[in-house]
Motif scaffolding. Structure first.
Motif, PDB file in Angstrom:
ATOM      1  N   THR A  25      39.053  19.094  48.353  1.00 37.01           N
ATOM      2  CA  THR A  25      39.284  18.231  47.187  1.00 37.01           C
ATOM      3  C   THR A  25      38.497  16.934  47.356  1.00 37.01           C
ATOM      4  N   ARG A  26      37.919  16.473  46.252  1.00 37.55           N
ATOM      5  CA  ARG A  26      37.125  15.247  46.249  1.00 37.55           C
ATOM      6  C   ARG A  26      37.198  14.589  44.871  1.00 37.55           C
ATOM      7  N   ILE A  27      36.737  13.331  44.812  1.00 37.65           N
ATOM      8  CA  ILE A  27      36.490  12.663  43.536  1.00 37.65           C
ATOM      9  C   ILE A  27      35.017  12.850  43.186  1.00 37.65           C
ATOM     10  N   GLN A  28      34.737  13.230  41.946  1.00 42.22           N
ATOM     11  CA  GLN A  28      33.362  13.343  41.450  1.00 42.22           C
ATOM     12  C   GLN A  28      33.183  12.268  40.390  1.00 42.22           C
ATOM     13  N   ARG A  29      32.194  11.396  40.574  1.00 43.45           N
ATOM     14  CA  ARG A  29      32.009  10.261  39.664  1.00 43.45           C
ATOM     15  C   ARG A  29      30.929  10.559  38.622  1.00 43.45           C
ATOM     16  N   MET A  30      31.113   9.967  37.441  1.00 42.42           N
ATOM     17  CA  MET A  30      30.169  10.081  36.326  1.00 42.42           C
ATOM     18  C   MET A  30      29.822  11.543  36.058  1.00 42.42           C
ATOM     19  N   PHE A  31      30.833  12.279  35.597  1.00 37.85           N
ATOM     20  CA  PHE A  31      30.671  13.722  35.401  1.00 37.85           C
ATOM     21  C   PHE A  31      30.918  14.077  33.944  1.00 37.85           C
ATOM     22  N   ASN A  32      30.054  14.943  33.400  1.00 33.99           N
ATOM     23  CA  ASN A  32      30.131  15.320  31.993  1.00 33.99           C
ATOM     24  C   ASN A  32      30.830  16.663  31.841  1.00 33.99           C
ATOM     25  N   ASN A  76      32.011  19.218  28.743  1.00 29.74           N
ATOM     26  CA  ASN A  76      32.004  19.541  27.312  1.00 29.74           C
ATOM     27  C   ASN A  76      31.523  18.370  26.454  1.00 29.74           C
ATOM     28  N   GLY A  77      30.446  17.706  26.919  1.00 32.64           N
ATOM     29  CA  GLY A  77      29.855  16.617  26.157  1.00 32.64           C
ATOM     30  C   GLY A  77      30.547  15.279  26.313  1.00 32.64           C
ATOM     31  N   VAL A  78      31.591  15.200  27.124  1.00 32.18           N
ATOM     32  CA  VAL A  78      32.312  13.939  27.342  1.00 32.18           C
ATOM     33  C   VAL A  78      32.028  13.454  28.754  1.00 32.18           C
ATOM     34  N   LEU A  79      31.541  12.218  28.871  1.00 27.89           N
ATOM     35  CA  LEU A  79      31.239  11.647  30.176  1.00 27.89           C
ATOM     36  C   LEU A  79      32.495  10.982  30.730  1.00 27.89           C
ATOM     37  N   HIS A  80      32.926  11.428  31.903  1.00 28.63           N
ATOM     38  CA  HIS A  80      34.099  10.859  32.568  1.00 28.63           C
ATOM     39  C   HIS A  80      33.642   9.987  33.740  1.00 28.63           C
ATOM     40  N   ARG A  81      34.270   8.834  33.863  1.00 26.92           N
ATOM     41  CA  ARG A  81      33.911   7.959  34.982  1.00 26.92           C
ATOM     42  C   ARG A  81      34.203   8.621  36.317  1.00 26.92           C
ATOM     43  N   SER A  82      35.269   9.381  36.382  1.00 29.50           N
ATOM     44  CA  SER A  82      35.554  10.149  37.594  1.00 29.50           C
ATOM     45  C   SER A  82      36.470  11.314  37.234  1.00 29.50           C
ATOM     46  N   VAL A  83      36.298  12.412  37.940  1.00 31.61           N
ATOM     47  CA  VAL A  83      37.150  13.593  37.766  1.00 31.61           C
ATOM     48  C   VAL A  83      37.538  14.090  39.152  1.00 31.61           C
ATOM     49  N   ILE A  84      38.579  14.902  39.183  1.00 34.88           N
ATOM     50  CA  ILE A  84      38.966  15.534  40.446  1.00 34.88           C
ATOM     51  C   ILE A  84      38.212  16.847  40.583  1.00 34.88           C
ATOM     52  N   ARG A  85      37.614  17.032  41.755  1.00 33.94           N
ATOM     53  CA  ARG A  85      36.859  18.253  42.036  1.00 33.94           C
ATOM     54  C   ARG A  85      37.580  19.042  43.121  1.00 33.94           C
ATOM     55  N   VAL A  86      37.836  20.312  42.836  1.00 32.94           N
ATOM     56  CA  VAL A  86      38.454  21.219  43.801  1.00 32.94           C
ATOM     57  C   VAL A  86      37.461  22.331  44.098  1.00 32.94           C
ATOM     58  N   ASP A  87      37.017  22.428  45.340  1.00 42.73           N
ATOM     59  CA  ASP A  87      36.105  23.488  45.759  1.00 42.73           C
ATOM     60  C   ASP A  87      36.883  24.579  46.482  1.00 42.73           C
ATOM     61  N   LEU A  88      36.677  25.822  46.056  1.00 43.96           N
ATOM     62  CA  LEU A  88      37.243  26.986  46.720  1.00 43.96           C
ATOM     63  C   LEU A  88      36.060  27.773  47.289  1.00 43.96           C
ATOM     64  N   GLU A  89      35.855  27.649  48.582  1.00 42.98           N
ATOM     65  CA  GLU A  89      34.645  28.177  49.228  1.00 42.98           C
ATOM     66  C   GLU A  89      34.993  29.322  50.171  1.00 42.98           C
ATOM     67  N   ASP A  90      34.154  30.354  50.166  1.00 42.28           N
ATOM     68  CA  ASP A  90      34.337  31.444  51.133  1.00 42.28           C
ATOM     69  C   ASP A  90      32.990  31.808  51.737  1.00 42.28           C
ATOM     70  N   ASN A  91      33.037  32.440  52.897  1.00 45.98           N
ATOM     71  CA  ASN A  91      31.799  32.833  53.586  1.00 45.98           C
ATOM     72  C   ASN A  91      31.568  34.331  53.492  1.00 45.98           C
TER      73      ASN A  91
END
Length: 366
Positions: free
Chosen positions: A282-289, A291-306
């Motif tokens: 989990t991380r904060i992602q800044r200045m992310f668009n 659906n055409g809406v620019l958000h100053r920050s959003v929550i990013r959840v990565d689900l990664e596998d090898n």
């Protein structure tokens, strides 16, 4: 009348948002502005004297960058490249760039000719256009599948009822085995059609710590795999809460993680040299668009596998209904997950290569 002294041109260039670079006739960097420092992730002091082609090299093998630059140097004819992919550091960046010749008219000698290179990054614009196109295509596919599912469900009730009447009207039970098969298959098709239609309920939004559904999914995966797959936490515990439906978030994350577990279990041979693992990040992602809406920050959840990765020919369409890389898959899990996240005002992206597949959930929180 008092006239202000002219502003030094390098001070003006240094405040421009476009990345500017000046190059000598022997193709060495002489100057770059602050925007170019940020784009290339290199300091001006370090860059001066470096060969231009160590930075400005395209991935397009059909275009000879050096020949084009030398042509401009010798003829004075500028050129522009659109949507060029440059390898800068360890990352590929999409840019528009122009190369032109500037000459010191006071001298005119070739030693006082320079190349001016203007670089405009377009990664964000391309990503926004791509995301909007994919969202539109996904919505069209969802509507098509819903229409098909409705058409499938309508006659199934009649087939089931007629089969039950037929079973009762027969004097003996000699064909009861066959009528039971018909009813069982009709019920299976109804379940599939309901899955294709998706949830009829809008998300019940409330403040949720995103790590709660992640921990629930982690427990389920560890239980399902009997701890044979590592599930690693990489959390930013300072993240704010989001407005979300906790149960639906669990379904989204579980759909993705179950796909990863199935890919791992179906390809045990690739783990002879490494242990199977899933990373929850989990991380904060800044200045992310989104659906055409620019958000100053959003929550990013990565689900990664090898695991083995998603086949390259379907990675762009993996969220479409009925698209799957597994022989036993229905191709509905990721489509349902994307639809749920869209209802939360977010989106899911996928990056995949052999040994590393990452599904990223972006959720607005403000």
């Amino acid at each position: 009348m008092h006239l202000s002294p002219p502003v030094d041109y390098r001070s003006l260039v240094d405040h421009m948002l476009t990345a500017i670079m000046q190059v000598s006739p022997n193709l060495e960097i002489e100057y770059l502005n602050s925007a170019c420092e940020a784009l290339l992730d290199i300091s001006r002091t370090r860059a001066i004297g470096m060969p231009l082609l160590s930075i400005l090299t395209e991935q397009d093998e059909s275009f000879d960058t050096k020949a084009a630059i030398l042509r401009t140097l010798h003829t004075g004819q500028p050129y522009t490249r659109r949507e060029a992919i440059l390898t800068i550091g360890l990352k590929d960046k999409a840019v528009d760039y122009s190369v032109s010749l500037i000459i010191d008219d006071r001298i005119g000698a070739i030693a006082h000719q320079h190349l001016l290179i203007e670089i405009q990054p377009i990664d964000r614009l391309l990503r926004i256009n791509r995301d909007e196109h994919l969202a539109q295509q996904h919505q069209i596919a969802r509507q098509l599948v819903r229409g098909v599912a409705h058409e499938i469900k309508n006659p199934l009730g009649g087939i089931r009822g007629a089969t039950q009447l037929l079973a009762r009207s027969l004097p003996d039970g000699s064909v009861s085995e066959f009528t039971e098969i018909i009813i069982s298959e009709v019920d299976r098709l109804r379940t599939l059609a309901d899955t294709m239609l998706g949830s009829r309920h809008l998300p019940s939004l409330q403040k949720v710590n995103i790590h709660e559904p992640l921990e629930r999914v982690r427990s389920l995966i560890l239980s399902q795999t009997k701890n044979t797959v590592q599930v690693i936490r990489d959390y930013d515990l300072s993240l704010p809460e989001v407005n979300a439906d906790r149960d639906q978030m669990i379904q989204v994350m579980l759909n993705i993680c179950v796909n990863a577990v199935q890919a791992i279990s179906e390809n045990p041979e690739i783990f002879s040299e490494r242990d199977p693992k899933i990373v929850l990040r989990t991380r904060i992602q800044r200045m992310f668009n989104i659906n055409g809406v620019l958000h100053r920050s959003v929550i990013r959840v990565d689900l990664e596998d090898n695991g083995p990765g998603i086949p390259a020919d379907i990675v762009e369409s993996v969220f479409y209904p009925m698209v799957t890389g597994r022989a036993s898959g229905t191709g509905l899990g990721l489509s349902i997950a994307q639809n749920i996240v869209h209802q939360h005002g977010g989106m899911i992206e996928c990056q995949s290569e052999p040994g590393c597949t990452i599904f990223s959930l972006f959720l607005p929180w403000e």
